[in-house]
Scaffold this motif. Sequence first.
Motif, short mmCIF file in Angstrom:
data_model
loop_
_atom_site.label_atom_id
_atom_site.label_comp_id
_atom_site.label_asym_id
_atom_site.label_seq_id
_atom_site.Cartn_x
_atom_site.Cartn_y
_atom_site.Cartn_z
N THR A 47 0.81 -1.22 0.00
CA THR A 47 0.00 0.00 0.00
C THR A 47 0.85 1.28 0.00
OG1 THR A 47 -0.18 -0.21 2.38
CG2 THR A 47 -2.01 -1.05 1.11
N SER A 48 2.11 1.17 0.45
CA SER A 48 2.98 2.36 0.45
C SER A 48 4.28 2.11 -0.30
CB SER A 48 3.32 2.75 1.90
OG SER A 48 2.18 3.13 2.59
N THR A 49 4.27 1.15 -1.20
CA THR A 49 5.53 0.77 -1.84
C THR A 49 5.49 0.99 -3.35
OG1 THR A 49 5.97 -0.84 -0.12
CG2 THR A 49 7.11 -1.18 -2.22
N GLY A 50 6.46 1.74 -3.85
CA GLY A 50 6.64 1.86 -5.30
C GLY A 50 7.63 0.79 -5.73
N SER A 51 7.28 0.02 -6.75
CA SER A 51 8.14 -1.12 -7.12
C SER A 51 9.09 -0.79 -8.27
CB SER A 51 7.27 -2.32 -7.49
OG SER A 51 6.47 -1.98 -8.58
N CYS A 52 8.83 0.32 -8.97
CA CYS A 52 9.67 0.59 -10.15
C CYS A 52 9.53 2.07 -10.54
CB CYS A 52 9.19 -0.28 -11.33
SG CYS A 52 7.49 0.05 -11.79
N ARG A 53 10.37 2.49 -11.49
CA ARG A 53 10.17 3.79 -12.15
C ARG A 53 9.41 3.48 -13.43
NH1 ARG A 53 14.84 7.32 -10.68
NH2 ARG A 53 16.10 5.98 -9.36
N SER A 54 8.46 4.31 -13.80
CA SER A 54 7.75 4.06 -15.05
C SER A 54 7.33 5.37 -15.71
CB SER A 54 6.51 3.20 -14.78
OG SER A 54 5.84 2.95 -16.00
N LYS A 55 7.32 5.36 -17.04
CA LYS A 55 6.91 6.56 -17.79
C LYS A 55 5.56 6.35 -18.46
CE LYS A 55 11.51 8.04 -19.23
NZ LYS A 55 12.44 8.13 -20.36
N ILE A 56 4.91 5.23 -18.19
CA ILE A 56 3.76 4.86 -19.02
C ILE A 56 2.45 5.50 -18.57
CG2 ILE A 56 2.43 2.89 -19.92
CD1 ILE A 56 5.05 1.23 -19.70
N THR A 57 2.07 5.29 -17.32
CA THR A 57 0.74 5.71 -16.87
C THR A 57 0.83 6.44 -15.54
OG1 THR A 57 -0.48 4.02 -18.07
CG2 THR A 57 -1.49 4.77 -16.05
N TYR A 58 0.01 7.47 -15.38
CA TYR A 58 -0.03 8.21 -14.12
C TYR A 58 -1.48 8.26 -13.63
CZ TYR A 58 -0.02 11.96 -10.74
OH TYR A 58 -0.20 12.69 -9.60
N ILE A 59 -1.65 7.96 -12.35
CA ILE A 59 -2.99 8.04 -11.76
C ILE A 59 -2.94 8.99 -10.56
CG2 ILE A 59 -4.86 6.75 -10.63
CD1 ILE A 59 -3.70 4.18 -11.86
N ASP A 60 -3.88 9.94 -10.53
CA ASP A 60 -4.09 10.71 -9.31
C ASP A 60 -5.41 10.21 -8.73
OD1 ASP A 60 -4.88 12.55 -7.38
OD2 ASP A 60 -3.78 14.19 -8.33
N GLY A 61 -5.30 9.32 -7.75
CA GLY A 61 -6.47 8.65 -7.20
C GLY A 61 -7.39 9.59 -6.44
N ASP A 62 -6.84 10.65 -5.86
CA ASP A 62 -7.69 11.57 -5.09
C ASP A 62 -8.53 12.44 -6.02
OD1 ASP A 62 -6.79 10.69 -2.63
OD2 ASP A 62 -4.98 11.91 -2.78
N LYS A 63 -7.93 12.82 -7.14
CA LYS A 63 -8.67 13.68 -8.07
C LYS A 63 -9.42 12.86 -9.14
CE LYS A 63 -5.73 17.73 -7.62
NZ LYS A 63 -4.33 17.95 -7.96
N GLY A 64 -9.13 11.56 -9.24
CA GLY A 64 -9.80 10.75 -10.26
C GLY A 64 -9.25 11.04 -11.65
N ILE A 65 -7.90 11.12 -11.75
CA ILE A 65 -7.26 11.42 -13.05
C ILE A 65 -6.44 10.22 -13.51
CG2 ILE A 65 -5.46 12.83 -14.17
CD1 ILE A 65 -6.34 15.14 -12.34
N LEU A 66 -6.57 9.89 -14.78
CA LEU A 66 -5.78 8.80 -15.37
C LEU A 66 -5.14 9.30 -16.66
CD1 LEU A 66 -4.92 5.81 -15.84
CD2 LEU A 66 -7.23 5.38 -16.70
N LEU A 67 -3.81 9.28 -16.71
CA LEU A 67 -3.09 9.73 -17.91
C LEU A 67 -2.25 8.59 -18.48
CD1 LEU A 67 -1.43 13.05 -16.57
CD2 LEU A 67 -3.67 12.82 -17.64
N HIS A 68 -2.31 8.41 -19.79
CA HIS A 68 -1.38 7.49 -20.45
C HIS A 68 -0.37 8.34 -21.22
CE1 HIS A 68 -3.63 4.11 -19.23
NE2 HIS A 68 -4.60 4.20 -20.11
N ARG A 69 0.91 8.20 -20.86
CA ARG A 69 1.97 8.98 -21.50
C ARG A 69 1.61 10.46 -21.52
NH1 ARG A 69 6.49 5.63 -22.13
NH2 ARG A 69 5.93 3.68 -23.11
N GLY A 70 0.88 10.93 -20.50
CA GLY A 70 0.52 12.34 -20.39
C GLY A 70 -0.84 12.70 -20.97
N TYR A 71 -1.47 11.79 -21.70
CA TYR A 71 -2.79 12.08 -22.29
C TYR A 71 -3.90 11.57 -21.38
CZ TYR A 71 -0.43 13.05 -26.72
OH TYR A 71 0.37 13.57 -27.69
N ASN A 72 -4.91 12.43 -21.21
CA ASN A 72 -6.08 12.09 -20.44
C ASN A 72 -6.85 10.91 -21.02
OD1 ASN A 72 -8.14 12.88 -18.55
ND2 ASN A 72 -7.12 14.89 -18.76
#
Length: 427
Positions: free
Chosen positions: A53-78
């Motif tokens: 629950t508090s562990t990052g397992s890797c560095r990644s450039k693929i997908t970003y999620i902001d769970g509090d705001k409900g945002i999902l980006l793939h390579r920066g695109y919504n």
Amino acid sequence: MTNDKKNNHAKLILPEGKIVTLPIIEGTIGPKVLDISSLYKEVGMFTFDPGFTSTGSCRSKITYIDGDKGILLHRGYNIEYLASEKSFLETAYLLLYGNLPDEKNKSEFVNAITTHTMLNEQISNFYKGFRDNAHPMAILCGVVGAMSAFYHDSTNINNKEERRIASYRLIAKMPTIAAMAYKFSIGQPFVYPNNKLKYSENFLNMLFSVPAEEYEFNQVFSDALDKILILHADHEQNASTSTVRLAGSSGANPFACISAGIASLWGPSHGGANEAVIRMLHKIDDVKHIKKYIDKAKDKEDPFRLMGFGHRVYKNYDPRAKVLQKIAEDVLKQEHKLENKLFDLAKELESIALNDEYFVEKKLYPNVDFYSGIILKAMGIPISLFTVIFAVARTVGWISHWNEMVEDKKNKIGRPRQLYIGEKPRN
Ligand code: ACO
């Protein structure tokens, strides 16, 4: 723990007074990360974080999620932009290569995927070895794993071109394997891929056409399927993607790794939830029973959970669920009375749960699985294929992460430790 702002380090003070300095690292967006990789070497202690629950397992450039705001980006695109403007294969290219394709790249990529859709004919023999009531996910795990026994020219993970071919083969052949699993379960002949059709059209054709008559396409359905595939294509380091990475970290071949990911996706807490949502809605059956099931979900003594609700990362509305609700409306305009009833029930359930203190306080919102099953069902896709469709889409994310990991020079074999609570040495 104190934060040494000047140096961007945190200091951990151990009980005996020893101070350990841990670097704080930052990504492009998202929370800062405390680098504990040297902790065991320095102090002989592990961290304890079951479920990561508090562990990052890797560095990644693929997908970003902001769970509090409900945002999902793939390579920066919504995700909303990708689902409304792009096709599944354009999204696949984006995930694999980091940018949306220009016209030339798009046509080359689509052509390459389209011409890899057929399976080695001997693979069809595997299907005959399964019982006719085998779950298609069981068949998928087996047949995808078996691909490593056929495509030897794309299993050398140290060769970039072989990795590319394996990635294309997986993306291209998954719908064929999935459709064959379905055809086998209903006793109909396998339908070969048709390279004149678009990715989602071809998938529907292999699922629903029969040699005896021509299949009539429903454009709304194939568009909806394409969007469903986009919405499920990737989701950062979820259980199945982490499984693929962990399997791949030992140097295993991509087909074996994706098969491991399929196994992980199958569980009801992950990709199996879309199936569970439909079963739950059938059980609830009527709006007047919703309260009873909400009470069951809140009861700590009752194992029942509201399926399609809650998420490890999203503490807000899952953005994919919003897009899916709109797709459900489009598909259901096509007069599917039974699914309309399920949709109305789902919307009412959502509205009651979102106004209930328990769900509000725990920040439990509808996730991607809440509406996807209703759409698939309305399209005539049987419940047992729901997670299979998810697996077809997620193959793109899995293989993108696998490639990223293999190309990462700092990649190490994944090897978590444990807090041992068993017997001490004894005679
Ligand atoms: N119904 C009722 N209560 C719930 C639900 C739910 N769907 N989800 C979470 N809770 C409660 C838990 O009981 C727990 O309560 P507590 O703090 O009083 O013990 C609290 O909310 C936190 O739940 P956890 O299980 O600790 O949260 P976690 O992040 O581990 O689990 C999960 C997330 C597995 C998705 C969970 O919300 C769940 O089981 N949902 C239903 C299954 C589902 O829809 N899965 C699909 C996920 S999306 C995907 O994989 C594509």
